[in-house]
Design a protein around this motif. Structure first.
Motif, mmCIF file in Angstrom:
data_model
loop_
_atom_site.group_PDB
_atom_site.id
_atom_site.type_symbol
_atom_site.label_atom_id
_atom_site.label_comp_id
_atom_site.label_asym_id
_atom_site.label_seq_id
_atom_site.Cartn_x
_atom_site.Cartn_y
_atom_site.Cartn_z
ATOM 1 N N MET A 79 0.815 -1.218 0.000
ATOM 2 C CA MET A 79 0.000 0.000 0.000
ATOM 3 C C MET A 79 0.849 1.268 0.000
ATOM 4 O O MET A 79 0.422 2.311 -0.486
ATOM 5 C CB MET A 79 -0.933 0.004 1.214
ATOM 6 N N LEU A 80 2.056 1.176 0.531
ATOM 7 C CA LEU A 80 2.922 2.352 0.595
ATOM 8 C C LEU A 80 3.462 2.735 -0.782
ATOM 9 O O LEU A 80 3.850 3.876 -1.011
ATOM 10 C CB LEU A 80 4.077 2.087 1.567
ATOM 11 N N LYS A 81 3.465 1.774 -1.710
ATOM 12 C CA LYS A 81 3.995 2.040 -3.049
ATOM 13 C C LYS A 81 2.908 2.390 -4.061
ATOM 14 O O LYS A 81 3.216 2.691 -5.213
ATOM 15 C CB LYS A 81 4.788 0.823 -3.545
ATOM 16 N N LEU A 82 1.664 2.339 -3.635
ATOM 17 C CA LEU A 82 0.573 2.685 -4.553
ATOM 18 C C LEU A 82 0.483 4.201 -4.696
ATOM 19 O O LEU A 82 0.315 4.916 -3.714
ATOM 20 C CB LEU A 82 -0.760 2.136 -4.033
ATOM 21 N N ASP A 83 0.576 4.685 -5.931
ATOM 22 C CA ASP A 83 0.481 6.124 -6.184
ATOM 23 C C ASP A 83 -0.952 6.566 -6.449
ATOM 24 O O ASP A 83 -1.302 7.723 -6.229
ATOM 25 C CB ASP A 83 1.345 6.507 -7.392
ATOM 26 N N LEU A 84 -1.776 5.642 -6.952
ATOM 27 C CA LEU A 84 -3.145 5.991 -7.340
ATOM 28 C C LEU A 84 -4.092 4.854 -6.997
ATOM 29 O O LEU A 84 -3.807 3.694 -7.289
ATOM 30 C CB LEU A 84 -3.211 6.280 -8.849
ATOM 31 N N ILE A 85 -5.204 5.196 -6.366
ATOM 32 C CA ILE A 85 -6.272 4.233 -6.097
ATOM 33 C C ILE A 85 -7.518 4.713 -6.830
ATOM 34 O O ILE A 85 -7.929 5.870 -6.681
ATOM 35 C CB ILE A 85 -6.566 4.112 -4.590
ATOM 36 N N VAL A 86 -8.104 3.834 -7.639
ATOM 37 C CA VAL A 86 -9.307 4.168 -8.403
ATOM 38 C C VAL A 86 -10.481 3.379 -7.835
ATOM 39 O O VAL A 86 -10.422 2.151 -7.749
ATOM 40 C CB VAL A 86 -9.136 3.839 -9.901
ATOM 41 N N GLY A 87 -11.524 4.080 -7.440
ATOM 42 C CA GLY A 87 -12.714 3.430 -6.908
ATOM 43 C C GLY A 87 -13.815 3.375 -7.951
ATOM 44 O O GLY A 87 -14.043 4.343 -8.679
ATOM 45 N N SER A 88 -14.470 2.229 -8.031
ATOM 46 C CA SER A 88 -15.575 2.085 -8.976
ATOM 47 C C SER A 88 -16.720 1.346 -8.294
ATOM 48 O O SER A 88 -16.505 0.517 -7.417
ATOM 49 C CB SER A 88 -15.119 1.314 -10.220
ATOM 50 N N ILE A 106 -16.572 14.225 -1.680
ATOM 51 C CA ILE A 106 -15.803 13.994 -0.462
ATOM 52 C C ILE A 106 -16.275 12.713 0.227
ATOM 53 O O ILE A 106 -15.490 12.009 0.868
ATOM 54 C CB ILE A 106 -15.901 15.207 0.501
ATOM 55 N N GLN A 107 -17.551 12.383 0.070
ATOM 56 C CA GLN A 107 -18.064 11.145 0.661
ATOM 57 C C GLN A 107 -17.402 9.929 0.017
ATOM 58 O O GLN A 107 -17.017 8.977 0.707
ATOM 59 C CB GLN A 107 -19.588 11.084 0.506
ATOM 60 N N SER A 108 -17.244 9.966 -1.299
ATOM 61 C CA SER A 108 -16.558 8.878 -2.003
ATOM 62 C C SER A 108 -15.112 8.775 -1.538
ATOM 63 O O SER A 108 -14.598 7.686 -1.275
ATOM 64 C CB SER A 108 -16.590 9.110 -3.516
ATOM 65 N N ARG A 139 -2.797 9.314 -4.356
ATOM 66 C CA ARG A 139 -3.829 10.024 -5.114
ATOM 67 C C ARG A 139 -5.055 9.122 -5.250
ATOM 68 O O ARG A 139 -4.921 7.905 -5.438
ATOM 69 C CB ARG A 139 -3.292 10.397 -6.498
ATOM 70 N N LEU A 140 -6.240 9.711 -5.163
ATOM 71 C CA LEU A 140 -7.469 8.932 -5.269
ATOM 72 C C LEU A 140 -8.359 9.480 -6.377
ATOM 73 O O LEU A 140 -8.440 10.696 -6.583
ATOM 74 C CB LEU A 140 -8.243 8.945 -3.949
ATOM 75 N N SER A 141 -9.009 8.565 -7.072
ATOM 76 C CA SER A 141 -9.962 8.968 -8.107
ATOM 77 C C SER A 141 -11.132 7.997 -8.088
ATOM 78 O O SER A 141 -11.074 6.935 -7.467
ATOM 79 C CB SER A 141 -9.302 8.983 -9.487
ATOM 80 N N VAL A 142 -12.196 8.383 -8.782
ATOM 81 C CA VAL A 142 -13.403 7.558 -8.793
ATOM 82 C C VAL A 142 -13.969 7.511 -10.208
ATOM 83 O O VAL A 142 -13.785 8.434 -11.004
ATOM 84 C CB VAL A 142 -14.441 8.114 -7.785
ATOM 85 N N ASP A 143 -14.618 6.416 -10.506
ATOM 86 C CA ASP A 143 -15.332 6.234 -11.770
ATOM 87 C C ASP A 143 -16.558 7.154 -11.740
ATOM 88 O O ASP A 143 -17.400 7.045 -10.853
ATOM 89 C CB ASP A 143 -15.740 4.757 -11.858
ATOM 90 N N ILE A 188 -19.516 7.772 -13.397
ATOM 91 C CA ILE A 188 -20.906 7.292 -13.338
ATOM 92 C C ILE A 188 -20.955 5.771 -13.477
ATOM 93 O O ILE A 188 -21.851 5.216 -14.110
ATOM 94 C CB ILE A 188 -21.799 7.962 -14.408
ATOM 95 N N PHE A 189 -19.958 5.104 -12.897
ATOM 96 C CA PHE A 189 -19.899 3.640 -12.899
ATOM 97 C C PHE A 189 -19.901 3.091 -14.326
ATOM 98 O O PHE A 189 -20.705 2.247 -14.698
ATOM 99 C CB PHE A 189 -21.078 3.069 -12.096
ATOM 100 N N MET A 190 -18.954 3.599 -15.138
ATOM 101 C CA MET A 190 -18.916 3.172 -16.540
ATOM 102 C C MET A 190 -17.737 2.252 -16.859
ATOM 103 O O MET A 190 -17.639 1.735 -17.967
ATOM 104 C CB MET A 190 -18.878 4.394 -17.464
ATOM 105 N N MET A 191 -16.841 2.018 -15.911
ATOM 106 C CA MET A 191 -15.658 1.203 -16.205
ATOM 107 C C MET A 191 -15.982 -0.185 -16.763
ATOM 108 O O MET A 191 -15.363 -0.619 -17.735
ATOM 109 C CB MET A 191 -14.778 1.074 -14.958
ATOM 110 N N PRO A 192 -16.937 -0.907 -16.169
ATOM 111 C CA PRO A 192 -17.235 -2.238 -16.724
ATOM 112 C C PRO A 192 -17.688 -2.174 -18.184
ATOM 113 O O PRO A 192 -17.339 -3.036 -18.995
ATOM 114 C CB PRO A 192 -18.362 -2.755 -15.824
ATOM 115 N N HIS A 193 -18.439 -1.131 -18.521
ATOM 116 C CA HIS A 193 -18.952 -0.991 -19.885
ATOM 117 C C HIS A 193 -17.827 -0.605 -20.852
ATOM 118 O O HIS A 193 -17.820 -1.035 -22.011
ATOM 119 C CB HIS A 193 -20.071 0.051 -19.914
#
Length: 287
Positions: free
Chosen positions: A96-105, A116-118, A133-137, A139-144
């Motif tokens: 986890m210490l080496k992860l630069d980016l986490i993407v939530g979907s 901020i809630q996400s 760094r954190l980012s989020v999908d 409108i939940f389109m990654m699977p598509h």
């Protein structure tokens, strides 16, 4: 219901910032299970959904770590060396210490009323270490987009970059424990316009610093002797951080994140954190 069965009611209840009896919480979870597409109508319902989501995300990461392990008894070559580290066989490869980016979907992250809630759901569940760094999908389109990429890779890539990824910001999370109110680290943030913001991060603090998506800042953090930011205990770290729609989150709650077992103390801490980052509108009005 799967989350309730695997995480247990106590782990879900620890994220609920108000008093609720176990049976009422069970009934609300069962109602959601029967009607999964319903939208929360009250703030309480939203907070319960977010509490369940935190545990679901936490369990998902644990499951992912259990899958990303070294083959037992076999020496392997690595190509993604910065994230997957060679360890003794059977141990997780995720550092986890080496992860630069986490993407939530997922729907709960994509459709949260406030970004901020996400971000805080991901921080609470994944407990990122150091500077992440954190980012989020959006409108939940990654699977598509995954399906689209099999037909038109360029179109899928363009949509992913321009419309899918929403950069929330950067989380700075010192590793270590201490008593609430004690000094965790001193920091100095240099903004693009040359302005410098200096301050002290105490244990138990959660602080949100505005930093726009198109902005970068430099942060120097001097942790106390028992706290580590990736360079060693007590060693100062200077990093460039990228902004986002939420900003720069300074998390002084310690790692690993430990919530009080005392109900009143825990609820007070949750309310303090939620108010500090303007997580929910009603709590903000109570300041």
């Amino acid at each position: 219901s799967n989350v309730l069965a695997e995480a247990g009611l106590a782990n879900i209840m620890r994220w609920v910032p108000f008093t609720i009896d176990e049976q009422t919480l069970r009934n609300r979870i069962k109602n959601k299970m029967v009607r999964p597409t319903t939208i929360p109508q009250t703030l309480d319902e939203l907070q319960i959904e977010h509490a369940i989501a935190r545990e679901a995300l936490r369990l998902a990461l644990i499951h992912h770590k259990s899958l990303a392990t070294a083959l037992k008894g076999i020496q392997q070559e690595r190509t993604i060396s910065d994230v997957f580290e060679q360890q003794q066989s059977g141990k997780t490869l995720i550092d986890m210490l080496k992860l630069d980016l986490i993407v939530g979907s997922g729907g709960i992250l994509s459709h949260a009323p406030r970004r901020i809630q996400s971000m805080l759901m991901m921080v609470d569940a994944y407990e990122p270490l150091g500077v992440t760094r954190l980012s989020v999908d959006s409108i939940f389109m990654m699977p598509h987009l995954g399906v689209l990429s099999a037909i038109d890779e360029k179109a899928a890539t363009d949509v992913f970059v321009r419309d899918c990824m929403v950069y929330l910001g950067t989380c700075v999370a010192p590793i270590g424990q201490g008593k609430d109110g004690e000094r965790c680290a001193d920091y100095a943030i240099t903004f693009p316009d040359g302005r410098i913001d200096k301050g002290q991060l105490s244990f138990g603090d959660l602080r949100l610093v505005p930093l726009a998506s198109d902005q970068k800042a430099s942060i120097t953090i001097q942790p106390v002797k028992q706290v580590n930011l990736g360079a060693g205990a007590g060693v100062s770290v200077t990093r460039e951080v990228q902004g986002g729609v939420v900003g720069l989150l300074l998390d002084g709650r310690g790692r690993p994140l430990q919530l009080s077992t005392d109900h009143d103390v825990r609820v007070a801490a949750l309310k303090k954190w939620y108010q500090a980052v303007d997580l929910y509108p009603v709590l903000s009005a109570e300041k």
